[in-house]
Design a protein around this motif. Structure first.
Motif, PDB file in Angstrom:
ATOM      1  N   ARG A 292       2.208  10.007  11.539  1.00 18.64           N
ATOM      2  CA  ARG A 292       1.343  11.180  11.451  1.00 18.64           C
ATOM      3  C   ARG A 292       0.163  10.862  10.537  1.00 18.64           C
ATOM      4  O   ARG A 292       0.341  10.541   9.353  1.00 18.64           O
ATOM      5  N   VAL A 293      -1.032  10.916  11.083  1.00 17.16           N
ATOM      6  CA  VAL A 293      -2.249  10.629  10.330  1.00 17.16           C
ATOM      7  C   VAL A 293      -3.122  11.871  10.388  1.00 17.16           C
ATOM      8  O   VAL A 293      -3.612  12.250  11.463  1.00 17.16           O
TER       9      VAL A 293
ATOM     10  N   PHE B  89       0.707  10.067   6.686  1.00 19.05           N
ATOM     11  CA  PHE B  89      -0.382   9.762   5.762  1.00 19.05           C
ATOM     12  C   PHE B  89      -1.103  11.077   5.471  1.00 19.05           C
ATOM     13  O   PHE B  89      -1.918  11.542   6.267  1.00 19.05           O
TER      14      PHE B  89
ATOM     15  N   TYR C  41       1.169   9.773   0.658  1.00 24.04           N
ATOM     16  CA  TYR C  41       2.059   9.449   1.776  1.00 24.04           C
ATOM     17  C   TYR C  41       3.393  10.182   1.614  1.00 24.04           C
ATOM     18  O   TYR C  41       3.851  10.418   0.493  1.00 24.04           O
TER      19      TYR C  41
ATOM     20  N   SER D 114      -1.921   0.552   2.160  1.00 19.90           N
ATOM     21  CA  SER D 114      -2.514   1.468   3.142  1.00 19.90           C
ATOM     22  C   SER D 114      -1.959   2.879   3.061  1.00 19.90           C
ATOM     23  O   SER D 114      -2.194   3.691   3.945  1.00 19.90           O
TER      24      SER D 114
ATOM     25  N   ARG E 175      -8.683   7.634   7.664  1.00 13.65           N
ATOM     26  CA  ARG E 175      -7.742   8.336   8.540  1.00 13.65           C
ATOM     27  C   ARG E 175      -8.333   8.526   9.929  1.00 13.65           C
ATOM     28  O   ARG E 175      -7.628   8.402  10.933  1.00 13.65           O
TER      29      ARG E 175
ATOM     30  N   MET F 166      -8.047   5.216  11.632  1.00 15.05           N
ATOM     31  CA  MET F 166      -6.657   4.930  12.011  1.00 15.05           C
ATOM     32  C   MET F 166      -6.298   5.667  13.293  1.00 15.05           C
ATOM     33  O   MET F 166      -5.668   5.091  14.197  1.00 15.05           O
ATOM     34  N   ASN F 167      -6.665   6.935  13.395  1.00 13.67           N
ATOM     35  CA  ASN F 167      -6.358   7.703  14.605  1.00 13.67           C
ATOM     36  C   ASN F 167      -7.068   7.116  15.819  1.00 13.67           C
ATOM     37  O   ASN F 167      -6.511   7.076  16.920  1.00 13.67           O
TER      38      ASN F 167
ATOM     39  N   MET G 177      -5.343   3.662  16.697  1.00 11.52           N
ATOM     40  CA  MET G 177      -3.893   3.614  16.744  1.00 11.52           C
ATOM     41  C   MET G 177      -3.327   3.149  18.078  1.00 11.52           C
ATOM     42  O   MET G 177      -2.378   2.344  18.102  1.00 11.52           O
TER      43      MET G 177
END
Length: 403
Positions: free
Chosen positions: A79-80, A198, A203, A351, A359, A362-363, A366
């Motif tokens: 989960r970001v 995240f 975290y 990270s 973020r 990252m999404n 991913m």
């Protein structure tokens, strides 16, 4: 044939009872000496056992006892921010086993006792005398104990490690404090799924129990180092305020923090990682578990590696005549594996606190990361498929004992 007939085990957490039970299975009498006044329950919160760790427990007959108290985790999500990504898993491997640390300690202790292992409490090691045919442990209460070898399973702040090598490194601080709790929360999540989140500021991870409650663990960034004792010296209400402020922007992290109470908050203190330890043994003294290798909690392998090492140590002492040669073989079997996993986990730690831009990135990437750098076959395949052949004889060929 082995000349080792008896062993003193210093430490009654995870590695200690497993080592003692494995040594008993190998025909070596083992006695566990624990510094706490009773079984070390209530130290830390939840943890996950990997398939390789559970397989090692099966070798000493403890696997089913742990399965009874654990929750199988077959699926994982990342989960970001507010987005979740389903993580691929190793289809040919059993699920992770999520278990409360206190319950795990209790199960391993009870299994060891049933196997014939003796435990003594209130025994804090002060120093050790070595002699040609054995070793004598001296405890702070004035008592002593003697056996052929001494095994240091006394955790990341190991006294035994310092006795082997006064210049040995201590644990490194990850920059995070650990907390955990079980809370009443209406969580839309399958029972067999663990989520690694995240958050905006920190975290956390969580999963749902069969009874509907949620278990969550927080990795709180902190420049100030606080040991377990130091962190618990502060009122639980202080930590609740910090957790609620830190996770307020997150869902469901904010809800977990609001529902955590002073009564159910588990305070673990500083999270550590052990740097490589130059000397794993000396003469008749050897290290096992967190005292010699403690990857950060990001590895998902800390407890499993401790269990593996305890079993491998017992095999080496069973089959190799001289203790020093047995210890050298044990180190040869274990060092590369545990240090490789620790190195992987250290990269993950960096990270855990991405900013808003990170973020978003990252999404965006991913889906590609899941197929490449986060592919479990590449990152965890060999780790989780590792199995110990208990019946295979251990030979000391090509091993040179350390000076």
């Amino acid at each position: 044939m082995s000349t080792t007939r008896s062993a003193l085990i210093i430490g009654g957490g995870i590695a200690g009872p497993v080592a003692a039970t494995a040594l008993h299975k190998a025909g070596i009498h083992a006695h566990v000496y624990e510094a706490y006044s009773g079984p070390s329950e209530g130290i830390g919160s939840g943890l996950a056992l990997a398939p390789n760790g559970v397989a090692a427990l099966d070798l000493i007959g403890a696997g089913d006892a742990v399965r009874e108290i654990a929750l199988p985790v077959a699926q994982m999500r990342l989960r970001v921010g507010g987005r979740e990504h389903v993580m691929p898993v190793l289809a040919d491997q059993p699920p992770l086993m999520a278990v409360d640390r206190g319950e795990l300690h209790r199960a391993l202790h009870d299994h060891a006792v049933a196997a014939g292992v003796a435990f003594s409490y209130g025994k804090r090691l002060s120093h050790v005398d070595e002699h040609p045919d054995g070793v004598t442990a001296h405890f702070t209460d004035g008592s002593t104990a003697t056996a052929d070898v001494l095994v240091g399973a006394d955790g990341i702040r190991s006294t035994v490690r310092g006795l082997i090598d006064p210049a040995a490194p201590g644990p490194d601080y990850t920059g995070m404090l650990g907390f955990g709790a079980m809370v009443e929360c209406d969580l839309d999540l399958p029972d067999d799924t663990m989520v690694f989140a995240f958050g905006t500021n920190a975290y956390y991870l969580y999963w749902k129990l069969a009874d509907g409650r949620a278990v969550w663990g927080a990795n709180l960034p902190s420049k100030q180092y606080l040991s377990l004792t130091e962190a618990r010296a502060l009122p639980a209400e202080h930590w609740l305020r910090v957790l609620r402020e830190t996770y307020a922007p997150d869902s469901p992290g904010g809800e977990f923090a609001r529902r955590t109470t002073a009564e159910n908050l588990e305070i673990a203190g500083a999270l550590h990682i052990m740097p490589p330890v130059p000397h794993w043994y000396r003469d008749r003294i050897v290290l096992v578990g967190d005292s010699v290798h403690a990857p950060s909690n990001s590895s998902g392998q800390g407890a499993s590696l401790a269990i593996e090492s305890a079993v491998q140590l017992a095999r080496c002492l069973r089959d190799i005549p001289a203790p020093t040669e047995a210890f050298a073989k044990y180190e040869q079997l274990r060092r590369n594996r545990v240090e490789g996993i620790a190195a992987r986990a250290a990269k993950i730690n960096h990270s855990k606190t991405p900013g808003p831009f990170a973020r978003r990135v990252m999404n965006a990437v991913m889906p590609l990361m899941v197929k490449t750098v986060m592919n479990p076959e590449k990152t965890m395949g060999a780790e989780r498929r590792y199995r110990i052949d208990w019946d295979a004889p251990v030979r000391a060929e090509s091993v040179t004992a350390a000076p």
